[in-house]
Design a protein around this motif. Structure first.
Motif, PDB file in Angstrom:
ATOM      1  N   ARG A 181      17.009  17.301  -9.839  1.00 17.63           N
ATOM      2  CA  ARG A 181      16.101  16.584 -11.054  1.00 17.63           C
ATOM      3  C   ARG A 181      15.418  15.466 -10.202  1.00 17.63           C
ATOM      4  O   ARG A 181      16.004  14.594  -9.601  1.00 17.63           O
ATOM      5  CB  ARG A 181      16.786  16.208 -12.207  1.00 17.63           C
ATOM      6  N   ILE A 182      14.196  15.225 -10.333  1.00 18.56           N
ATOM      7  CA  ILE A 182      13.521  13.892  -9.786  1.00 18.56           C
ATOM      8  C   ILE A 182      13.774  12.817 -10.909  1.00 18.56           C
ATOM      9  O   ILE A 182      13.634  13.136 -12.170  1.00 18.56           O
ATOM     10  CB  ILE A 182      11.822  14.178  -9.651  1.00 18.56           C
ATOM     11  N   GLU A 183      14.233  11.539 -10.299  1.00 15.97           N
ATOM     12  CA  GLU A 183      14.603  10.572 -11.348  1.00 15.97           C
ATOM     13  C   GLU A 183      13.718   9.617 -11.044  1.00 15.97           C
ATOM     14  O   GLU A 183      13.357   9.038  -9.796  1.00 15.97           O
ATOM     15  CB  GLU A 183      15.895  10.017 -11.191  1.00 15.97           C
ATOM     16  N   ILE A 184      13.108   8.829 -11.860  1.00 17.54           N
ATOM     17  CA  ILE A 184      12.096   7.548 -12.009  1.00 17.54           C
ATOM     18  C   ILE A 184      12.874   6.401 -12.673  1.00 17.54           C
ATOM     19  O   ILE A 184      13.555   6.809 -13.578  1.00 17.54           O
ATOM     20  CB  ILE A 184      10.948   7.910 -12.810  1.00 17.54           C
ATOM     21  N   ALA A 185      13.175   5.312 -11.872  1.00 15.74           N
ATOM     22  CA  ALA A 185      13.820   4.421 -12.224  1.00 15.74           C
ATOM     23  C   ALA A 185      13.327   3.662 -13.689  1.00 15.74           C
ATOM     24  O   ALA A 185      11.854   3.595 -13.520  1.00 15.74           O
ATOM     25  CB  ALA A 185      13.855   3.262 -11.265  1.00 15.74           C
ATOM     26  N   LYS A 186      13.817   3.069 -14.441  1.00 17.35           N
ATOM     27  CA  LYS A 186      13.331   2.725 -15.715  1.00 17.35           C
ATOM     28  C   LYS A 186      12.819   1.047 -15.195  1.00 17.35           C
ATOM     29  O   LYS A 186      13.401   0.544 -14.455  1.00 17.35           O
ATOM     30  CB  LYS A 186      14.559   2.099 -16.775  1.00 17.35           C
TER      31      LYS A 186
ATOM     32  N   ASN B 228       0.913  -1.375  -0.093  1.00 21.79           N
ATOM     33  CA  ASN B 228       0.027   0.034  -0.199  1.00 21.79           C
ATOM     34  C   ASN B 228       0.832   1.261   0.005  1.00 21.79           C
ATOM     35  O   ASN B 228       0.602   2.205  -0.756  1.00 21.79           O
ATOM     36  CB  ASN B 228      -0.745  -0.162   1.291  1.00 21.79           C
ATOM     37  N   VAL B 229       1.859   1.101   0.843  1.00 18.71           N
ATOM     38  CA  VAL B 229       2.579   2.405   0.981  1.00 18.71           C
ATOM     39  C   VAL B 229       3.552   2.599  -0.173  1.00 18.71           C
ATOM     40  O   VAL B 229       3.705   3.772  -0.709  1.00 18.71           O
ATOM     41  CB  VAL B 229       3.558   2.276   2.468  1.00 18.71           C
ATOM     42  N   TYR B 230       4.216   1.453  -0.877  1.00 18.50           N
ATOM     43  CA  TYR B 230       5.037   1.716  -1.817  1.00 18.50           C
ATOM     44  C   TYR B 230       4.313   2.170  -2.938  1.00 18.50           C
ATOM     45  O   TYR B 230       4.716   3.090  -3.899  1.00 18.50           O
ATOM     46  CB  TYR B 230       5.548   0.041  -2.135  1.00 18.50           C
ATOM     47  N   GLU B 231       2.922   1.683  -3.152  1.00 11.84           N
ATOM     48  CA  GLU B 231       2.352   2.071  -4.330  1.00 11.84           C
ATOM     49  C   GLU B 231       1.937   3.605  -4.230  1.00 11.84           C
ATOM     50  O   GLU B 231       2.008   4.343  -5.101  1.00 11.84           O
ATOM     51  CB  GLU B 231       0.925   1.189  -4.432  1.00 11.84           C
ATOM     52  N   SER B 232       1.614   3.862  -3.196  1.00 12.50           N
ATOM     53  CA  SER B 232       1.152   5.349  -3.154  1.00 12.50           C
ATOM     54  C   SER B 232       2.318   6.347  -3.174  1.00 12.50           C
ATOM     55  O   SER B 232       2.164   7.308  -3.749  1.00 12.50           O
ATOM     56  CB  SER B 232       0.715   5.429  -1.453  1.00 12.50           C
ATOM     57  N   LYS B 233       3.632   5.800  -2.734  1.00 10.44           N
ATOM     58  CA  LYS B 233       4.767   6.663  -2.899  1.00 10.44           C
ATOM     59  C   LYS B 233       5.275   6.671  -4.391  1.00 10.44           C
ATOM     60  O   LYS B 233       5.487   7.656  -4.925  1.00 10.44           O
ATOM     61  CB  LYS B 233       5.970   5.941  -2.094  1.00 10.44           C
ATOM     62  N   LYS B 234       4.923   5.621  -4.828  1.00  5.92           N
ATOM     63  CA  LYS B 234       5.329   5.564  -6.329  1.00  5.92           C
ATOM     64  C   LYS B 234       4.443   6.564  -7.398  1.00  5.92           C
ATOM     65  O   LYS B 234       5.183   7.158  -8.189  1.00  5.92           O
ATOM     66  CB  LYS B 234       5.023   4.209  -6.994  1.00  5.92           C
ATOM     67  N   GLN B 235       3.241   6.495  -6.843  1.00  7.61           N
ATOM     68  CA  GLN B 235       2.058   7.558  -7.759  1.00  7.61           C
ATOM     69  C   GLN B 235       2.702   8.781  -7.404  1.00  7.61           C
ATOM     70  O   GLN B 235       2.585   9.688  -8.412  1.00  7.61           O
ATOM     71  CB  GLN B 235       0.774   7.217  -7.289  1.00  7.61           C
ATOM     72  N   GLN B 236       3.112   9.197  -6.130  1.00  6.24           N
ATOM     73  CA  GLN B 236       3.261  10.547  -5.914  1.00  6.24           C
ATOM     74  C   GLN B 236       4.596  11.031  -6.321  1.00  6.24           C
ATOM     75  O   GLN B 236       4.724  12.085  -7.187  1.00  6.24           O
ATOM     76  CB  GLN B 236       3.558  10.674  -4.258  1.00  6.24           C
ATOM     77  N   LEU B 237       5.748  10.037  -6.727  1.00  5.82           N
ATOM     78  CA  LEU B 237       6.798  10.433  -7.119  1.00  5.82           C
ATOM     79  C   LEU B 237       6.577  10.654  -8.912  1.00  5.82           C
ATOM     80  O   LEU B 237       7.076  11.604  -9.480  1.00  5.82           O
ATOM     81  CB  LEU B 237       7.755   9.375  -6.964  1.00  5.82           C
ATOM     82  N   GLU B 238       5.627   9.947  -9.500  1.00  9.25           N
ATOM     83  CA  GLU B 238       5.488   9.955 -10.550  1.00  9.25           C
ATOM     84  C   GLU B 238       4.622  11.357 -11.084  1.00  9.25           C
ATOM     85  O   GLU B 238       4.935  11.917 -12.045  1.00  9.25           O
ATOM     86  CB  GLU B 238       4.585   8.926 -11.155  1.00  9.25           C
ATOM     87  N   ALA B 239       3.811  11.539 -10.183  1.00 10.75           N
ATOM     88  CA  ALA B 239       2.945  12.730 -10.417  1.00 10.75           C
ATOM     89  C   ALA B 239       4.103  13.953 -10.173  1.00 10.75           C
ATOM     90  O   ALA B 239       4.205  15.027 -11.125  1.00 10.75           O
ATOM     91  CB  ALA B 239       2.085  12.968  -9.355  1.00 10.75           C
TER      92      ALA B 239
END
Length: 518
Positions: free
Chosen positions: A301-306, A249-260
């Motif tokens: 810069r915000i980075e998102i892992a491939k 739950n926490v990981y998915e929430s953080k991932k969505q926030q980071l992507e936004a």
């Protein structure tokens, strides 16, 4: 109280970084699940903690007098030693203390009053240690834990040199639990355990007072025994309080926030770069353009892992087999001793069967007898017409020094190198994995190479012996999807009901026909 402190740890193999600048602290009583995809470095991390491997950079600091127990499946067991001998080795340090106490008793006869007082004090401390660690009921403790993990079925006087890989693992795990260390390091302990003994280990870990770090892809098991998650991903180690469900739950929430946040920042960067490009040459707006240029330079810069390649398993099917796939006539399986009653069983076209039951009762032996790899004690197996069999073995027989490309090419010499690379990539392996030797891959990556060979062979009967061992969550889910859509027949050994229950049409409980006590 901190038992273990890891500072700024970095490690890699060749030009492939496994983790970078990782820090970690283990406290007394923490029950940690170490998770991550195949090849992220979980087992490498364990080997560094136990000093079996030196890191490229960083420090690993254990508290003084901490006894560490590590489930290392590569431990050498000497020929001539029985299972009982190995298990009693867990108490070696207590036998050494007993010997020291006996030496103290011998010295007391000639000791001065001052020396006698010191010797009595030392003997009292040793006696207290022996009592608190159940030294005087060692044999009973050995019997108790051995029974819990099913070793009594093998016979405690069996030579360890005669054990299979799975049986060796059970012996090593039992010895480890008998040692009662201050911290347990467990790398996939359920891989070779059947459902009954997984439940026993679950109860044991739930009641375990000391700390442990557990690597497992058996998520229902891991979820039930841990209170912290450390996720190894993209060379980093991140901490999540709670069990695996909470982590998701926490990981998915953080991932969505980071992507936004990433998307918003990319829009801002695009706007600033566009303004600079249009205005830096004009005298009237060049200062504003310079200001925006500086802002771009200073921006963190915000980075998102491939996204890592996700495996896709699609089994190649051939023409249908005959109506009866196989039939046994009074088949008795075994080696020197029979492992079964006379069996009269059959499999029909399209039938998918899971074989269940305790370890050591002959499930793998039955598969190999049906395939003709070993001769039965008595009776016969009749194979049906037009069979094209794909067999996934539980264990690799020997160390494999070929590259992944060479390994697949040997089975499919008609493939071009482009086709071989494509086949391995579809199984979730990167270019670095594909060009590496099979030997240096993680257990899950090796399983993906073997699955690559299986899915590219035309079959109408799959014989699968614990195919989910070592596979990460994504690969396991994809394998389940592929097996659900497979139209051929299937014999499957698995200790995970969550995996096989939706796939199979029938379950054969092998405990109903084994000659062994279960």
């Amino acid at each position: 109280m901190s038992i273990l402190t890891v500072k700024n740890l970095s490690h890699g193999f060749g030009d492939r970084a496994i983790f970078t600048n990782v820090s970690f602290r283990l406290l007394k009583g923490e029950h940690i699940g170490l998770i991550g995809a195949n090849g992220e470095g979980k087992s490498t991390f364990m080997n560094i903690l136990t000093r079996n491997l030196e890191p490229d950079e960083g420090q690993v600091e254990w508290s003084k007098r901490v006894r560490v127990g590590y489930l290392d499946q590569h431990t050498i067991l000497e020929k001539g030693a029985t299972i009982r001998d190995v298990l009693k080795g867990a108490f070696r340090y207590l036998f050494d203390l007993e010997e020291e106490m006996n030496n103290i008793c011998d010295r007391m006869a000639e000791a001065s009053p001052e020396e006698l007082e010191t010797l009595l004090e030392d003997m009292g401390l040793i006696q207290e240690t022996l009592n608190s660690n159940d030294f005087y009921i060692v044999d009973a403790k050995v019997e108790e834990i051995a029974h819990g993990l099913g070793l009594q079925d093998l016979g405690l006087d069996k030579d360890v040199a005669d054990l299979s890989g799975g049986q060796r693992t059970k012996v090593l795990l039992t010895k480890l639990l008998l040692e009662k260390p201050d911290i347990l390091l467990l790398d996939e302990p359920t891989n070779y355990l059947d459902e009954q003994h997984i439940q026993w280990l679950k109860r044991y870990l739930l009641e375990y007072e000391n700390a442990f770090i557990l690597i497992s892809h058996d998520m229902p098991f891991l979820n039930s025994v841990i209170n912290l998650i450390y996720h190894m991903n993209n060379k980093q180690l991140n901490r999540y309080a709670g069990n695996y469900d909470n982590y998701l739950n926490v990981y998915e929430s953080k991932k969505q926030q980071l992507e936004a946040a990433y998307k918003k920042q990319q829009q801002e960067i695009a706007g600033l770069e566009d303004f600079v490009a249009r205005n830096k040459a004009r005298a009237s707006t060049s200062n504003m353009a310079m200001s925006r240029q500086k802002k771009l330079a200073k921006m963190e810069r915000i980075e998102i892992a491939k996204d890592k390649p996700k495996p896709v398993f699609n089994f190649k099917e051939t023409r249908a087999s005959g109506k009866v796939v196989f039939r046994t006539v009074d088949l008795v399986i075994g080696y020197e001793e029979p492992l079964s009653k006379p069996l009269n069983i059959s499999l029909e076209r399209g039938q998918k069967v899971a074989l269940t039951g305790a370890n050591g009762i002959g499930k793998t032996t039955l598969l190999r007898s049906i395939l003709g790899e070993i001769q039965p004690v008595s009776g016969s197996v009749e194979l049906g017409d037009y069979l094209q069999i794909g067999y996934f073995e539980q264990e690799m027989k020997e160390a494999n020094y070929r590259t992944c490309i060479e390994e697949v090419w040997e089975d499919f010499p008609g493939f071009s190198q482009y086709e071989v690379r494509g086949a391995l990539a579809r199984c979730g392996l990167t270019t670095k994995h594909i060009e590496s030797k099979v030997l240096v891959l993680s257990g899950g990556e090796q399983a993906k190479v073997r699955l690559c060979k299986l899915i590219n062979k035309e079959t109408n009967l799959l014989v699968l012996d614990e195919p989910t061992n070592h596979l990460d969550v994504e690969a396991k889910q994809e394998l389940k999807r592929a097996l659900l859509s497979y139209k051929g027949s299937m014999l499957l050994i698995s200790h995970e009901p969550e995996f096989y229950s939706d796939i199979v049409s029938d379950v054969w409980n092998c405990e109903n026909w084994t000659t062994k006590l279960v």
